[in-house]
Design an enzyme around this catalytic site. Structure first.
Site, PDB file in Angstrom:
ATOM      1  N   LYS A  54       0.845  -1.210   0.000  1.00 32.30           N
ATOM      2  CA  LYS A  54       0.000   0.000   0.000  1.00 32.30           C
ATOM      3  C   LYS A  54       0.876   1.254   0.000  1.00 32.30           C
ATOM      4  O   LYS A  54       0.613   2.206  -0.743  1.00 32.30           O
ATOM      5  CB  LYS A  54      -0.931  -0.010   1.227  1.00 32.30           C
ATOM      6  CG  LYS A  54      -2.034  -1.057   1.123  1.00 32.30           C
ATOM      7  CD  LYS A  54      -2.762  -1.276   2.444  1.00 32.30           C
ATOM      8  CE  LYS A  54      -3.759  -2.416   2.305  1.00 32.30           C
ATOM      9  NZ  LYS A  54      -4.413  -2.790   3.577  1.00 32.30           N
ATOM     10  N   GLN A  98      -4.248  -1.122   9.913  1.00 30.74           N
ATOM     11  CA  GLN A  98      -4.180  -2.464   9.349  1.00 30.74           C
ATOM     12  C   GLN A  98      -4.706  -3.487  10.352  1.00 30.74           C
ATOM     13  O   GLN A  98      -4.291  -3.527  11.502  1.00 30.74           O
ATOM     14  CB  GLN A  98      -2.725  -2.796   8.959  1.00 30.74           C
ATOM     15  CG  GLN A  98      -2.573  -4.117   8.251  1.00 30.74           C
ATOM     16  CD  GLN A  98      -3.260  -4.158   6.889  1.00 30.74           C
ATOM     17  OE1 GLN A  98      -3.184  -3.225   6.106  1.00 30.74           O
ATOM     18  NE2 GLN A  98      -3.965  -5.249   6.615  1.00 30.74           N
ATOM     19  N   ASP A 124     -11.003   3.035   4.600  1.00 33.37           N
ATOM     20  CA  ASP A 124     -11.371   1.616   4.576  1.00 33.37           C
ATOM     21  C   ASP A 124     -12.888   1.432   4.691  1.00 33.37           C
ATOM     22  O   ASP A 124     -13.383   0.309   4.617  1.00 33.37           O
ATOM     23  CB  ASP A 124     -10.691   0.875   5.748  1.00 33.37           C
ATOM     24  CG  ASP A 124      -9.621  -0.095   5.275  1.00 33.37           C
ATOM     25  OD1 ASP A 124      -9.551  -0.337   4.044  1.00 33.37           O
ATOM     26  OD2 ASP A 124      -8.869  -0.613   6.117  1.00 33.37           O
TER      27      ASP A 124
END
Ligand code: NAP
Length: 312
Positions: A54, A98, A124
């Protein structure tokens, strides 16, 4: 019949080029690039790889991409403080924590940390505000993996409206938002999970079958209607020779890869499904790269919205 391959890697490359141009325009106009802050807690090997990819993609496309790395021993309060700092940061438009967080942080740590992200920076799409907006079909920041699947289906001109879509998996990050996105495009949607009886039979009714389970090769030919579109979200590392042998026939290049590396990455869909499906996403090279592309697009969108100029 051999299924058409739905090439997520190629689409991700195309999207990166599209996003790169918009990132450059944003940077020229605002005197700074759109910024993404990633929080990585602990030392989960898979998370390390995902985060590295990412950050690398973000930097290559022109984003500012920063890593906040915290040790596995960090407390929940300290992690919340890092998110709060990113919430207040002028240069960070997107925040990603994460998953998974270390178990030692407590059973509700993940929920509390995700809940603390400013919805406008929640790239997200996991905060209650953004999930609620998704349910009401007015979201701008939607979970990256399911929105990547939709992007792939639409750009491959696969009709969704009026089709029967079956989603295996009901997680907050993949299954549930996937089902909602398909529903909003007028599919008739069935959601399956570990308590669904006659799973193969239910799946055989699907025109579009999305597998998001985490079980290597679960979806065999008997799950698939001939000609159906099959999307394989699963990412499973197989390190067992017996399982690898069940998935890949002798002479298959992936079996050779397994023998040279000692493990192989496989999806939830058994390779034999390629003989019966109409179209199929590969693993690797299907949904995975699109998840990152959608993260980039969400970060650009968040930056545009924060600057009062919707883009992306
Ligand atoms: P998850 O939270 O573990 O959810 C798995 C879902 O599968 C659950 O709803 C579970 O049902 C269901 N399930 C488990 N065993 C089943 C069975 N035998 N039959 C039917 N349903 C079953 O996993 P996730 O986070 O959604 O991820 C799913 C997979 O996608 C994993 O392999 C993950 O690595 C992969 N993934 C890939 C990407 C990507 O970028 N490609 C992104 C995210 C995730 P219950 O709810 O009843 O437990």
């Amino acid at each position: 019949m051999s299924a058409r391959t739905l090439d997520g890697q190629a689409l991700a490359r195309t999207m990166h080029e599209e996003i790169r141009a918009e990132v450059a325009a944003f940077t020229r106009q605002h005197g700074r690039p759109p910024g993404l802050g990633i929080v990585l807690v602990g030392d989960n090997a898979a998370s390390e790889v995902y985060v590295r990819n990412k950050l690398k993609t973000g930097s290559e496309i022109g984003f500012r991409a920063d890593l906040e790395r915290l040790p596995a021993t960090v407390t929940l309060a300290e992690t919340l403080a890092v998110v709060e700092r990113l919430n207040r940061s002028e240069v960070h438009d997107g925040i990603l924590v994460q998953s998974p967080l270390p178990k030692a942080m407590g059973p509700d740590a993940e929920q509390r940390v995700f809940d603390s992200i400013l919805p406008a920076k929640d790239v997200d799409g996991l905060t209650p505000v953004n999930v609620g907006l998704l349910v009401q079909k007015r979201a701008t920041l939607v979970a990256c993996t399911p929105s990547g699947v939709i992007e792939l289906l639409e750009r491959e001109n696969i009709p969704i409206a009026g089709r029967h879509a079956v989603v295996i998996g009901r997680s907050d990050i993949v299954g549930k938002p996937m089902a909602l996105l398909l529903l909003h495009r007028d599919a008739t949607v069935t959601v399956c999970h570990s308590r669904t009886p006659n799973l193969a039979e239910v799946c055989r009714g699907a025109d579009i079958l999305v597998a998001a389970v985490g079980k290597a090769g679960l979806v065999t030919k008997e799950f698939v209607k001939p000609g159906a579109v099959v999307v394989d979200v699963g990412m499973n590392k197989v390190a067992d020779a017996t399982i690898a042998g069940e998935l890949f026939h002798e002479g298959h290049p992936r079996l050779a890869l397994f023998r040279s590396k000692g493990s192989v990455l496989v999806g939830d869909v058994h390779p034999e499904v390629a003989e019966i499906a109409g179209a199929l996403t590969p693993v690797p090279g299907g949904v995975g790269p699109l998840t990152i592309a959608m993260l980039m697009r969400n970060t650009l969108r968040a930056a545009g919205a924060r600057a009062g100029q919707p883009v992306g």
